[in-house]
Design an enzyme around this catalytic site. Sequence first.
Site, mmCIF file in Angstrom:
data_model
loop_
_atom_site.group_PDB
_atom_site.id
_atom_site.type_symbol
_atom_site.label_atom_id
_atom_site.label_comp_id
_atom_site.label_asym_id
_atom_site.label_seq_id
_atom_site.Cartn_x
_atom_site.Cartn_y
_atom_site.Cartn_z
ATOM 1 N N ASP A 155 160.383 33.727 112.391
ATOM 2 C CA ASP A 155 160.378 34.617 111.243
ATOM 3 C C ASP A 155 161.717 34.623 110.507
ATOM 4 O OD1 ASP A 155 158.994 37.176 109.883
ATOM 5 O OD2 ASP A 155 161.100 37.623 110.269
ATOM 6 N N ALA A 183 157.628 37.433 107.429
ATOM 7 C CA ALA A 183 157.139 36.053 107.350
ATOM 8 C C ALA A 183 155.956 35.854 108.284
ATOM 9 C CB ALA A 183 158.259 35.069 107.685
ATOM 10 N N ASP A 184 156.051 36.384 109.483
ATOM 11 C CA ASP A 184 154.927 36.325 110.417
ATOM 12 C C ASP A 184 153.726 37.096 109.887
ATOM 13 O OD1 ASP A 184 155.622 34.790 112.758
ATOM 14 O OD2 ASP A 184 157.104 36.317 113.239
ATOM 15 N N LEU A 185 153.970 38.309 109.414
ATOM 16 C CA LEU A 185 152.867 39.176 108.999
ATOM 17 C C LEU A 185 152.117 38.605 107.799
ATOM 18 C CD1 LEU A 185 154.686 42.600 109.419
ATOM 19 C CD2 LEU A 185 152.923 41.649 110.905
ATOM 20 N N GLY A 188 149.916 35.728 108.830
ATOM 21 C CA GLY A 188 148.696 36.191 109.475
ATOM 22 C C GLY A 188 147.680 36.718 108.482
#
Length: 412
Positions: A155, A183-185, A188
């Site tokens: 991230d 960035a991860d969220l 997803g």
Amino acid sequence: MAADQTGREPTGPLKGLRVFDLTRVLAGPTCTQMLGDLGADVIKIEHPTRGDDTRGFAPPFLPGADGPTKESAYFAGVNRNKRSLTLDIAKPEGAALAKRLIARCDILVENFKPRGLAKYGLDYASLSGEFPGLIYCSITGFGQTGPYAPRPGYDSLIQAMGGVMSLTGEPDGLPQKVGIPVADLFAGLYATIGILAALRHREATGQGQHIDIGMLDTHVAWLANQGMNYLATGENPPRLGNQHPNIVPYQVFATADGAIMLSIGNDATFERFCKAFGLGHLLADDRFATNAARVANRALVTDTLTPVMKSRTTAEWIRELEALSIGCGPINTLKDVFADPHVQARGMVIEMPHAATGGVPVKLIANPVKLSATPPDYRTPPPVLGAHTEEILLEAGLTAEEIGSLRAKGVV
């Protein structure tokens, strides 16, 4: 589909769909939890001894009747509505069993490095011929193609490379990452959107497809107005701290006892603000008259309003500004957020029972999608490692003896 631990069948628009979840950490689990909340049966594949990496991302641990449990809060945040199956796909028998389970699934989500599953015969190229209706979603740092494809994705790395850190922080300070793993969220959530689109395509054609989600791609996509500011001018937008690049005043101001976010989104609102608080003379000044002028004279506007904003407490400002329909808000801590009456009224915290807490309900952040006919369905809490292994394998047609043999060999 089997009933959950409460004995209640899943509801929601994705009821009847089954997801083979080969994800861990945050981007992939965010996607699969969303699918689970919408009614899908998510089979979370975990290593028999290690489980998802985030089981070890602690403290903090979930609270139990006798103190902290061994279940990490991080893991609990993105793994409800999933059934945990321990399976070592690195063993030939594990890979073969994975294919047997995939045959019963509609969607596969994974976040291994590109081609990382090929050696197990679990990549899209290996599976698509046998399962042409399978929707296969890959989430990686940099996507399946391009010069950076082999690199691992983290991230903070993506926030740095994707430009958002260059935009975040005080003008004279260091670049800053956002305080949560955006960035991860976002990866997803974009993956979820892609899967829903692929489901609609399969409904119309019967064909599955491969969805290639790169975290850097999704990060570039949500640069939004700042990305467009660059594309329109060819100039790198500067860091502005808590100020807005295109609207002034739209920023944090100190008050008599703290701070407040003031969000004046147009000229009519600025006029209303000035007339209400003894600043009517500014409206005759060309430097203040329009938003474009205020952006060009950002420092002057800020310096002019700073002593005014310090003349009242945060509560006083909020009361008076809200009465005038002028955008404003306190700078809440998380304690403030979860105590906020509006957040509570919107049901943004739920409680679920958990096998590891000794009867203490687990508090979780709710799904924010409010569907009038098929709302998110909270069926099962974040699972303890391998809690559903036997249940899932029996559903797949294995016998108790076969399951016992697989356990003895460390496959499950």
